[in-house]
Structure formats: structure tokens, C-alpha cells
Design an enzyme around this catalytic site. Structure first.
Site, PDB file in Angstrom:
ATOM      1  N   GLU A  48       0.889  -1.169   0.000  1.00  0.00           N
ATOM      2  CA  GLU A  48       0.000   0.000   0.000  1.00  0.00           C
ATOM      3  C   GLU A  48       0.922   1.213   0.000  1.00  0.00           C
ATOM      4  OE1 GLU A  48      -3.260   2.155  -0.283  1.00  0.00           O
ATOM      5  OE2 GLU A  48      -1.795   2.604   1.271  1.00  0.00           O
ATOM      6  N   CYS A  79       4.048  -2.208  -8.814  1.00  0.00           N
ATOM      7  CA  CYS A  79       2.735  -1.836  -8.286  1.00  0.00           C
ATOM      8  C   CYS A  79       2.832  -0.626  -7.344  1.00  0.00           C
ATOM      9  CB  CYS A  79       2.087  -3.056  -7.639  1.00  0.00           C
ATOM     10  SG  CYS A  79       0.298  -2.911  -7.562  1.00  0.00           S
ATOM     11  N   ARG A 106      -3.860   5.739  -9.149  1.00  0.00           N
ATOM     12  CA  ARG A 106      -3.901   4.639  -8.165  1.00  0.00           C
ATOM     13  C   ARG A 106      -5.200   3.851  -8.289  1.00  0.00           C
ATOM     14  NH1 ARG A 106      -3.387   6.301  -2.333  1.00  0.00           N
ATOM     15  NH2 ARG A 106      -3.199   4.046  -2.119  1.00  0.00           N
ATOM     16  N   HIS A 169       2.749  -7.406 -11.091  1.00  0.00           N
ATOM     17  CA  HIS A 169       3.681  -8.124 -10.223  1.00  0.00           C
ATOM     18  C   HIS A 169       4.365  -9.269 -10.984  1.00  0.00           C
ATOM     19  CE1 HIS A 169       2.241  -6.497  -6.315  1.00  0.00           C
ATOM     20  NE2 HIS A 169       1.128  -6.319  -6.994  1.00  0.00           N
ATOM     21  N   GLU A 171       6.892 -10.822 -10.035  1.00  0.00           N
ATOM     22  CA  GLU A 171       7.401 -11.778  -9.028  1.00  0.00           C
ATOM     23  C   GLU A 171       6.347 -12.809  -8.632  1.00  0.00           C
ATOM     24  OE1 GLU A 171       6.320  -8.814  -8.440  1.00  0.00           O
ATOM     25  OE2 GLU A 171       5.293  -8.757  -6.510  1.00  0.00           O
TER      26      GLU A 171
HETATM   27  N1  GLN Z   1      -3.433  -0.127  -4.497  1.00  0.00           N
HETATM   28  C1  GLN Z   1      -2.122  -0.085  -3.923  1.00  0.00           C
HETATM   29  C2  GLN Z   1      -1.672   1.352  -3.689  1.00  0.00           C
HETATM   30  O1  GLN Z   1      -2.268   2.265  -4.155  1.00  0.00           O
HETATM   31  C3  GLN Z   1      -1.132  -0.821  -4.777  1.00  0.00           C
HETATM   32  C4  GLN Z   1      -1.475  -2.284  -4.806  1.00  0.00           C
HETATM   33  C5  GLN Z   1      -0.310  -3.214  -4.951  1.00  0.00           C
HETATM   34  O2  GLN Z   1       0.850  -2.846  -4.736  1.00  0.00           O
HETATM   35  N2  GLN Z   1      -0.591  -4.461  -5.231  1.00  0.00           N
HETATM   36  O3  GLN Z   1      -0.699   1.562  -3.036  1.00  0.00           O
END
Ligand code: GLN
Length: 187
Positions: A48, A79, A106, A169, A171
């Protein structure tokens, strides 16, 4: 090759596993003393972005990481990591390590439809699997940011000098090519 992996939250273990497959040594960064500007690179995983930014500040990791990245340390953000590296976040503000010439949105796929898997072409690698989890995407890449992959006409991977970032992702898939590109500059 020693690569730091920010290990505050998110899928950092999976990043470490990919690094080991590529004969690189992962160094988990959990606190101030773990980070060194002598590392060969840094991975900022998903999670997050607002929480990670807060933790980076509280743990006094933000300034040394920012200094290293601005001085050319290679960094790979996935992400939330992409958000942390963005110069512009839709709605205002910048990521805490603003090095990428991008405007990012986001939670770009909405809360319910937030997670999905697909494949798409990645510049220099070919077709790769992609896992998106409440992912951002890049609304605009300008300046020095080069687009490396798109899904449904949306930018999902960019590179700018030593900085690489994906909205998805890698990974969490069996693809090691993107990490290889990050570490060795090739696949
Ligand atoms: N929604 C998350 C954010 O805004 C990111 C999600 C993720 O890293 N899988 O930080």
C-alpha cells in the site's frame, strides 16, 4: 550482485526468490541500518503506497534511499513501488521518491475488478504473464520515461535510465525476464 529488497510489506519474499534464481543476492531492508548506498540496486515491492511511504519516513529510510536513487542507484518498483517512484499522482502530490516522469492513477481498475491476470508484450522480452492486484496504471509518460508495455491501451511498464517500474507483479508469475532486465540490463 547485491540487490536490496524493501521488506516492509507486500510480496518481498517472492522478489528475493527471483533474485536468487538469477544468482543475485537479495538483502532485505527492514530498518535504517540495512540499507547501504553500496548496494547494486533496490527493489520496491507492492503493498500500500501510502503505508509504505509512511513507514519509510518513520524508519528514516526515505532520505538515504532517495539520495541513492537520485545518485543513480538502479531501482525497480512493482505496483505500489511504481507509485512511490512517480513524479505525479492523479489528484495531487508526488511519490516520496519522485524520479519517474509519469502521471500515475492509483487503484486504477476499481475495487471489485481489482485483480486479474493477463499476458502482454514487453519491450525487449516478448510476451510476459502479468498479475495485477488493485494496481495503478500510468496515465501519461513524458520526459525521459520510456513505455515498455501496455495492456488495453494503458501503460503498465516504464523505464527511465536506471529506474524500472511495472504496474503488475512479475514476481508472482514464473517470468524472471523483467528482473533479469533490471539486474543485468538484458534478458
Ligand atoms: N493499491 C495499492 C496502492 O495504491 C497498490 C497495490 C499493490 O501494490 N498491489 O498503493
Amino acid at each position: 550482485m547485491k540487490i536490496g529488497v524493501l521488506a516492509l510489506q507486500g510480496a518481498f519474499i517472492e522478489h528475493c526468490d527471483v533474485l536468487k534464481k538469477l544468482d543475485a543476492e537479495p538483502v532485505e531492508i527492514r530498518q535504517h541500518g540495512h540499507f547501504s548506498s553500496h548496494l547494486d540496486g533496490l527493489i520496491i515491492p507492492g503493498g500500500e503506497s501510502t503505508v509504505m511511504g509512511k513507514l519509510l519516513r518513520e524508519l528514516k529510510l526515505l532520505e538515504p534511499i532517495k539520495d541513492a536513487v537520485f545518485n543513480g542507484m538502479p531501482v525497480f518498483g512493482t505496483c505500489a513501488g511504481l507509485i512511490l517512484l512517480s513524479k505525479q499522482i492523479e489528484g495531487g502530490g508526488t511519490g516520496p521518491i519522485p524520479v519517474l516522469d509519469v502521471l500515475v492513477r492509483r487503484n486504477a481498475y476499481g475495487r471489485q475488478l481489482g485483480s486479474y491476470r493477463t499476458t502482454a508484450k514487453f519491450k525487449g522480452i516478448g510476451e510476459v504473464p502479468m498479475v495485477f492486484i488493485r494496481a495503478p496504471y500510468v496515465l501519461e509518460a513524458y520526459g525521459g520515461a520510456e513505455v515498455l508495455a501496455m495492456v488495453d491501451k494503458k501503460i503498465v511498464a516504464v523505464r527511465q535510465g536506471a529506474v524500472l517500474a511495472t504496474a503488475f507483479h512479475p514476481e508472482l508469475t514464473d517470468c524472471i525476464g523483467i528482473h533479469e532486465l533490471f539486474i543485468y540490463g538484458r534478458t
